[in-house]
Write an enzyme that holds these catalytic residues in place. Structure first.
Site, PDB file in Angstrom:
ATOM      1  N   CYS A  76       0.817  -1.210   0.000  1.00 33.59           N
ATOM      2  CA  CYS A  76       0.000   0.000   0.000  1.00 33.59           C
ATOM      3  C   CYS A  76       0.861   1.276   0.000  1.00 33.59           C
ATOM      4  O   CYS A  76       1.469   1.578  -1.016  1.00 33.59           O
ATOM      5  CB  CYS A  76      -1.013  -0.031   1.136  1.00 33.59           C
ATOM      6  SG  CYS A  76      -2.436   1.007   0.771  1.00 33.59           S
ATOM      7  N   HIS A 168      -3.311  -5.125   1.777  1.00 34.85           N
ATOM      8  CA  HIS A 168      -2.630  -5.359   3.067  1.00 34.85           C
ATOM      9  C   HIS A 168      -2.578  -6.857   3.391  1.00 34.85           C
ATOM     10  O   HIS A 168      -3.438  -7.350   4.137  1.00 34.85           O
ATOM     11  CB  HIS A 168      -3.368  -4.631   4.186  1.00 34.85           C
ATOM     12  CG  HIS A 168      -3.169  -3.150   4.180  1.00 34.85           C
ATOM     13  ND1 HIS A 168      -2.234  -2.519   4.969  1.00 34.85           N
ATOM     14  CD2 HIS A 168      -3.774  -2.183   3.456  1.00 34.85           C
ATOM     15  CE1 HIS A 168      -2.275  -1.216   4.745  1.00 34.85           C
ATOM     16  NE2 HIS A 168      -3.200  -0.987   3.830  1.00 34.85           N
ATOM     17  N   GLU A 170      -0.852  -8.334   5.438  1.00 39.35           N
ATOM     18  CA  GLU A 170      -0.594  -8.551   6.862  1.00 39.35           C
ATOM     19  C   GLU A 170      -1.879  -8.535   7.695  1.00 39.35           C
ATOM     20  O   GLU A 170      -1.852  -8.811   8.886  1.00 39.35           O
ATOM     21  CB  GLU A 170       0.414  -7.509   7.385  1.00 39.35           C
ATOM     22  CG  GLU A 170      -0.134  -6.098   7.593  1.00 39.35           C
ATOM     23  CD  GLU A 170      -0.368  -5.319   6.294  1.00 39.35           C
ATOM     24  OE1 GLU A 170      -0.225  -5.903   5.197  1.00 39.35           O
ATOM     25  OE2 GLU A 170      -0.714  -4.129   6.402  1.00 39.35           O
TER      26      GLU A 170
HETATM   27  N1  GLN Z   1      -3.642   6.455   1.132  1.00 35.60           N
HETATM   28  C1  GLN Z   1      -2.322   6.201   1.624  1.00 35.60           C
HETATM   29  C2  GLN Z   1      -1.279   7.012   0.861  1.00 35.60           C
HETATM   30  O1  GLN Z   1      -1.565   7.529  -0.163  1.00 35.60           O
HETATM   31  C3  GLN Z   1      -1.984   4.742   1.567  1.00 35.60           C
HETATM   32  C4  GLN Z   1      -2.962   3.953   2.408  1.00 35.60           C
HETATM   33  C5  GLN Z   1      -2.423   2.704   3.016  1.00 35.60           C
HETATM   34  O2  GLN Z   1      -1.205   2.465   3.090  1.00 35.60           O
HETATM   35  N2  GLN Z   1      -3.305   1.887   3.522  1.00 35.60           N
HETATM   36  O3  GLN Z   1      -0.175   7.137   1.294  1.00 35.60           O
END
Ligand code: GLN
Length: 190
Positions: A76, A168, A170
């Site tokens: 992410c 995610h 995890e």
């Molecule tokens: N929206 C976050 C970003 O742009 C990422 C979200 C996440 O890691 N769950 O950094």
């Protein structure tokens, strides 16, 4: 030894998965710690906050050096940091994986959701994926392998010993993404 970048975000959840898999791991807060790692996880969180920390603490060059010999897993926000290009809005990134990503790309109503997909590389059963204000990978370079897709977008990709998930892994009980990452880290430490 596997390190989890522990600036901000859900690094502890990655640590719990590694513990379940019986792997030695540590929280990484200083560039010098990279020397002892065969794998580094950059977790989800807020990529702008993490990026600022990486610049302020002199992590950028050590991370690029580390990437020449160690494996990386970016989930992410971690995927956003490792990408070649970031949009919505644009921000600097480490350019360690040849992908372009659009931040917060799923829009407001569905900016967090759970879904499943089949990954030919991981095999059955379907992979459960938790997306939290996730980015979308809008472009992959020719050296990047797409391991799983969701609604036509790559969500799990690999370039050499660098693995990227926009979701995610995890946060579910399925440990296959971490196990794949550990094989990449093992390969690099031989
Ligand atoms: N929206 C976050 C970003 O742009 C990422 C979200 C996440 O890691 N769950 O950094």
């Amino acid at each position: 030894m596997i390190g989890v970048l522990a600036i901000q975000g859900d690094f502890a959840a990655h640590g719990r998965v590694l513990e379940r898999l019986g792997v030695r791991w540590c929280e990484v807060r200083y560039p010098a710690q990279l020397d002892e790692l065969s794998g580094l996880i950059i977790p989800g969180g807020e990529s702008t906050t993490m990026l600022k920390f990486l610049f302020d603490e002199g992590f950028i060059d050590p991370l690029k050096q580390y990437a020449r010999r160690g494996a990386l897993l970016g989930t992410c926000a971690g995927a956003i940091l490792l990408a070649r290009e970031v949009t919505n809005p644009p921000q600097p990134s480490l350019n360690l994986v040849d992908i372009a990503v659009k931040r917060n790309a799923y829009g407001r109503q569905v900016d967090s959701f759970i879904d499943t997909t089949m990954s030919p590389v991981l095999g059955p059963p379907p992979l459960e994926m938790v997306f939290i204000r996730a980015p979308i990978i809008t472009h992959v370079g020719s050296g990047v392998e797409v391991l799983a897709e969701h609604r036509g977008h790559p969500v799990l990709v690999q370039q050499g010993s660098r693995l990227i998930a926009t979701f995610h892994p995890e946060l579910t009980s399925d440990t296959r993404v971490h196990e794949l990452f550990l094989t990449l880290a093992d390969r690099r430490s031989e």
